[in-house]
Design a protein around this motif. Structure first.
Motif, short mmCIF file in Angstrom:
data_model
loop_
_atom_site.label_atom_id
_atom_site.label_comp_id
_atom_site.label_asym_id
_atom_site.label_seq_id
_atom_site.Cartn_x
_atom_site.Cartn_y
_atom_site.Cartn_z
N UNK A 16 0.83 -1.21 0.00
CA UNK A 16 0.00 0.00 0.00
C UNK A 16 0.86 1.25 0.00
N UNK A 17 1.90 1.22 0.84
CA UNK A 17 2.77 2.40 0.90
C UNK A 17 3.43 2.67 -0.44
N UNK A 18 3.78 1.56 -1.08
CA UNK A 18 4.41 1.68 -2.38
C UNK A 18 3.50 2.39 -3.37
N UNK A 19 2.23 2.01 -3.34
CA UNK A 19 1.28 2.63 -4.26
C UNK A 19 1.03 4.09 -3.91
N UNK A 20 1.05 4.37 -2.62
CA UNK A 20 0.85 5.76 -2.20
C UNK A 20 2.03 6.63 -2.65
N UNK A 21 3.22 6.13 -2.45
CA UNK A 21 4.40 6.90 -2.89
C UNK A 21 4.33 7.16 -4.39
N UNK A 22 3.88 6.15 -5.09
CA UNK A 22 3.72 6.27 -6.54
C UNK A 22 2.82 7.46 -6.88
N UNK A 23 1.69 7.54 -6.18
CA UNK A 23 0.75 8.64 -6.42
C UNK A 23 1.42 9.97 -6.10
N UNK A 24 2.05 10.03 -4.94
CA UNK A 24 2.67 11.30 -4.52
C UNK A 24 3.68 11.77 -5.56
N UNK A 25 4.53 10.85 -5.96
CA UNK A 25 5.61 11.24 -6.88
C UNK A 25 5.04 11.68 -8.22
N UNK A 26 4.06 10.92 -8.70
CA UNK A 26 3.45 11.27 -9.98
C UNK A 26 2.81 12.64 -9.96
N UNK A 27 2.08 12.88 -8.92
CA UNK A 27 1.32 14.13 -8.87
C UNK A 27 2.25 15.34 -8.67
N UNK A 28 3.39 15.10 -8.07
CA UNK A 28 4.38 16.18 -7.96
C UNK A 28 5.00 16.42 -9.34
N UNK A 29 5.31 15.34 -10.01
CA UNK A 29 5.93 15.47 -11.33
C UNK A 29 5.00 16.09 -12.36
N UNK A 30 3.71 15.79 -12.23
CA UNK A 30 2.74 16.38 -13.17
C UNK A 30 2.85 17.90 -13.21
N UNK A 31 3.21 18.49 -12.10
CA UNK A 31 3.33 19.95 -12.04
C UNK A 31 4.80 20.39 -12.02
N UNK A 32 5.64 19.50 -12.46
CA UNK A 32 7.07 19.77 -12.60
C UNK A 32 7.78 20.10 -11.30
N UNK A 33 7.26 19.56 -10.22
CA UNK A 33 7.95 19.68 -8.95
C UNK A 33 8.99 18.57 -8.84
N UNK A 34 9.85 18.69 -7.83
CA UNK A 34 10.88 17.68 -7.61
C UNK A 34 10.67 17.06 -6.24
N UNK A 35 10.68 15.73 -6.18
CA UNK A 35 10.62 15.09 -4.87
C UNK A 35 12.02 15.06 -4.33
N UNK A 36 12.16 15.67 -3.17
CA UNK A 36 13.49 15.97 -2.74
C UNK A 36 13.88 15.12 -1.54
N UNK A 37 12.86 14.60 -0.88
CA UNK A 37 13.15 13.77 0.27
C UNK A 37 11.97 12.83 0.52
N UNK A 38 12.30 11.58 0.84
CA UNK A 38 11.24 10.67 1.25
C UNK A 38 11.39 10.51 2.75
N UNK A 39 10.34 10.83 3.46
CA UNK A 39 10.40 10.62 4.90
C UNK A 39 9.70 9.30 5.18
N UNK A 40 9.63 8.89 6.42
CA UNK A 40 9.05 7.60 6.76
C UNK A 40 7.64 7.43 6.22
N UNK A 41 6.86 8.49 6.26
CA UNK A 41 5.48 8.34 5.81
C UNK A 41 5.02 9.50 4.94
#
Ligand SMILES: Nc1ncnc2c1ncn2[C@@H]1O[C@H](COP(=O)(O)OP(=O)(O)OP(=O)(O)O)[C@@H](O)[C@H]1O
Ligand SMILES: [Mg+2]
Length: 443
Positions: A16-41
């Motif tokens: 589940x966490x894997x799928x959530x991270x996937x969503x987060x990263x995608x939606x940040x990239x859609x607006x050309x943001x950069x994921x800069x750090x993954x925290x525990x949750x």
């Protein structure tokens, strides 16, 4: 996630966490943001750094909005598949300010870490937010006011800060999408100069009305007045019996195929954000009947573009190439047919952000308007170079900055007086360099 891991086994939590991270990263990239750090949750994302981006605060908020929506969809999916899980919700906090970005590690893995007050405050905002909400600081609020609806939460005490901090909750996007829309609603400075350019557009409109299709490309630097000229033009023709459609390219829409075309379609068929698929289908069908356009040919294309489920396009066996041609053909037939009923003006703003597919459609359309009652107006900044070529019915209009005299007329309007100290006049002229947007910002 803590609540979650008590209820189900670790493997499933992991998936589940894997799928959530996937969503987060995608939606940040859609607006050309950069994921800069993954925290525990969760994650930390940057918009506008390390590469500067226009509309960074707006992108961050739209991305947050997309994340909440996507997570809701994810919850629905999980509930259907297995049920019995607590609903997952994200807290999102946004703050705008300078960050220090540096690289860590060696050249093979470029990482960067943003530090400092800006990041801390963003993280505090996140702590404050209740699950499912987005909180923003006053700085972010000020830079995006008018584009979103907000609830003011007053001042909040924050760890590590002496002064309490003004906090806002994002309620949703407003109907205004650009800086210009927001200014227009608040009240514009009286229009100065640019009479000649307005005349050119009006002349073009007269020719188009007589069935000599015209196209205008309006080029100017940021803030010089492309949107304003279009607005003034629209005001002058507002009482004519015509169809006036507007489509906009947005700074973060270049990755979305057909973005401004979809915009035009929505305005043509009067489609609202809140419309259900069935309503969209009805509106489009009704519209096509009025236009007397072949429904079997165009309807599936339109529904597909409008993201309606079961558009019917998959039932038609087409190669990708053929499908694209069909889209182009549909996008041509509709305006041509429409212009037979009444003259049509189509304005597409900010082509410097256009996606490839839309550009092809516009080019194709441009080829076909010469005998139609159609006026096409494009606007863009100098970095866009069009490939329309030379057409007798294409007109290039380059907007210049305001003269000193015109700038000072604007200044008197803004200050409400003609008595302005010489030094102030000179300072404004020097700082704003004839760009109306800077004059307004400065005062
Ligand atoms: N001739 C003018 N007289 C008075 N105000 C003007 C004039 N031209 C532009 N403005 C004002 O200046 C601001 C910026 O203009 P506008 O939004 O039209 O610029 P733009 O060229 O569309 O910029 P961008 O490329 O960022 O979209 C607006 O608030 C607009 O009302
Ligand atoms: Mg503009």
């Amino acid at each position: 996630f803590t609540g979650l891991s008590e209820k189900i086994d670790p493997e499933e939590v992991y998936s589940i966490m894997d799928q959530i991270y996937e969503i987060l990263i995608h939606k940040v990239h859609d607006y050309e943001g950069t994921v800069n750090e993954m925290t525990g949750d969760g994650i930390m994302a940057l918009f506008g750094a390390p590469i500067a981006l226009e509309d960074a605060p707006q992108r961050a908020i739209r991305s947050a909005y997309a994340i909440h929506r996507e997570i809701t969809r994810f919850n629905d999916k999980i509930t259907q598949e297995r049920g019995g899980l607590p609903t997952l919700k994200m807290r999102i906090g946004i703050h705008t300010g300078p960050v220090v970005v540096g690289t860590l590690g060696n050249d093979l893995r470029v990482e960067f870490k943003a530090v400092g007050d800006t990041v801390n405050l963003a993280s505090r905002m996140e702590n404050l937010a209740e699950p499912g909400a987005t909180y923003v600081s006053e700085e972010t609020f000020k830079l995006s006011e008018g584009l979103f609806r907000y609830e003011s939460l007053g001042e909040k005490k924050i760890n590590g800060k002496q002064e309490p901090v003004k906090t806002y909750r994002v309620i949703g996007p407003s109907t205004r999408r650009t800086r210009f829309d927001v200014s227009a609603e608040r009240g514009l400075t009286p229009f100065v100069g640019k009479e000649r350019e307005l005349e050119l557009l009006l002349d073009g409109f007269e020719r188009a009305k007589q069935g000599r299709g015209q196209a205008f490309s309006i080029m100017a630097e940021a803030g010089v007045g492309k949107s304003r000229l279009l607005y003034e033009f629209r005001k002058v023709v507002s009482n004519e019996d015509i169809t006036f459609l507007e489509g906009k390219c947005l700074s973060y829409s270049r990755g979305v195929a057909y973005y401004p075309i979809i915009d035009l379609l929505k305005s043509n068929f009067d489609i609202r954000e809140s419309d259900e698929d069935s309503q969209i289908r009805d509106k489009v069908k009704r519209g096509l009947r009025q236009l007397d356009v072949d429904e079997a040919f165009t309807l599936p294309c339109l529904l597909e573009l409008l993201s309606v489920k079961d558009s019917g396009i998959d039932q038609i066996a087409l190669t990708p190439e053929a499908r694209k041609n069909r889209m182009m053909e549909a996008m041509k037939r509709i305006p041509i047919k429409g212009s037979e009923i009444r003259p049509l003006i189509m304005a597409i703003e900010d082509l410097h952000w256009i996606d490839k597919s839309s550009e092809e459609v516009l080019k194709y359309l441009l080829e076909s308007i010469s005998g139609a009652r159609i006026l096409l107006i494009f606007s863009y900044r100098p970095e866009f170079v069009h490939t329309w070529g030379r057409k007798s019915y294409h007109n290039q209009v380059n907007l210049n900055r305001l003269s000193n005299h015109e700038s000072l007329i604007m200044v008197s309007h803004l200050l409400g007086t003609e008595n302005i100290a010489r030094e102030l006049e000179e300072l404004i002229l020097e700082k704003a360099e004839g760009v109306p947007f800077f004059i307004e910002e400065f005062l």
